[in-house]
Design a protein around this motif. Sequence first.
Motif, PDB file in Angstrom:
ATOM      1  N   UNK A 106       0.966  -1.271  -0.010  1.00  0.00           N
ATOM      2  CA  UNK A 106       0.046  -0.082  -0.071  1.00  0.00           C
ATOM      3  C   UNK A 106       0.877   1.292   0.010  1.00  0.00           C
ATOM      4  N   UNK A 107       0.507   2.154  -0.637  1.00  0.00           N
ATOM      5  CA  UNK A 107       1.679   3.309  -0.820  1.00  0.00           C
ATOM      6  C   UNK A 107       1.201   4.343   0.301  1.00  0.00           C
ATOM      7  N   UNK A 108       2.145   4.947   0.851  1.00  0.00           N
ATOM      8  CA  UNK A 108       2.073   6.252   1.691  1.00  0.00           C
ATOM      9  C   UNK A 108       1.895   7.442   0.816  1.00  0.00           C
ATOM     10  N   UNK A 109       0.685   8.200   1.232  1.00  0.00           N
ATOM     11  CA  UNK A 109       0.521   9.504   0.392  1.00  0.00           C
ATOM     12  C   UNK A 109       0.773  10.516   1.347  1.00  0.00           C
ATOM     13  N   UNK A 110       1.268  11.688   0.648  1.00  0.00           N
ATOM     14  CA  UNK A 110       1.468  12.888   1.344  1.00  0.00           C
ATOM     15  C   UNK A 110       0.572  13.982   0.832  1.00  0.00           C
ATOM     16  N   UNK A 111      -0.167  14.646   1.819  1.00  0.00           N
ATOM     17  CA  UNK A 111      -1.528  15.560   1.466  1.00  0.00           C
ATOM     18  C   UNK A 111      -1.309  16.517   2.422  1.00  0.00           C
ATOM     19  N   UNK A 112      -1.600  17.904   1.676  1.00  0.00           N
ATOM     20  CA  UNK A 112      -1.404  19.018   2.360  1.00  0.00           C
ATOM     21  C   UNK A 112      -2.486  19.130   3.418  1.00  0.00           C
ATOM     22  N   UNK A 148       3.551  23.660  -1.139  1.00  0.00           N
ATOM     23  CA  UNK A 148       4.433  24.866  -1.165  1.00  0.00           C
ATOM     24  C   UNK A 148       3.285  26.058  -1.346  1.00  0.00           C
ATOM     25  N   UNK A 149       2.241  26.038  -1.847  1.00  0.00           N
ATOM     26  CA  UNK A 149       1.276  27.293  -2.133  1.00  0.00           C
ATOM     27  C   UNK A 149       0.844  27.562  -0.595  1.00  0.00           C
ATOM     28  N   UNK A 150       0.527  26.623   0.108  1.00  0.00           N
ATOM     29  CA  UNK A 150      -0.171  26.921   1.326  1.00  0.00           C
ATOM     30  C   UNK A 150       1.216  27.561   2.285  1.00  0.00           C
ATOM     31  N   UNK A 151       2.074  26.987   1.941  1.00  0.00           N
ATOM     32  CA  UNK A 151       3.282  27.574   2.946  1.00  0.00           C
ATOM     33  C   UNK A 151       3.620  28.971   2.791  1.00  0.00           C
ATOM     34  N   UNK A 152       3.416  29.183   1.207  1.00  0.00           N
ATOM     35  CA  UNK A 152       3.641  30.722   1.032  1.00  0.00           C
ATOM     36  C   UNK A 152       2.722  31.670   1.628  1.00  0.00           C
ATOM     37  N   UNK A 153       1.546  31.279   1.528  1.00  0.00           N
ATOM     38  CA  UNK A 153       0.393  31.904   1.901  1.00  0.00           C
ATOM     39  C   UNK A 153       0.489  32.183   3.543  1.00  0.00           C
TER      40      UNK A 153
END
Length: 76
Positions: free
Chosen positions: A1-7, A56-61
């Motif tokens: 099973x995969x490990x997903x990285x999600x914001x 990255x987008x949320x980090x910039x915000x």
Amino acid sequence: MPIRYKCRHCETEIGQLPFDHIDDQFLQKHELTQEDQHIYIKNGAEGDYTVQCICEECQESLQKFPNYYALKKWIQ
């Protein structure tokens, strides 16, 4: 099973890794305490895992608007 990285803010899937299981070595690489593991790693119904992180987008915000840190969910 995969490990997903999600914001954890916008819920965008950042990527995934093919793993059979999460072991102590995996958790040590991510330097997570047991408390953090319960917060940031979620077990899926099919045996998969999701690691809650930030894109990255949320980090910039968050850098532009630091008052967003006080909000649990700032993207509607």
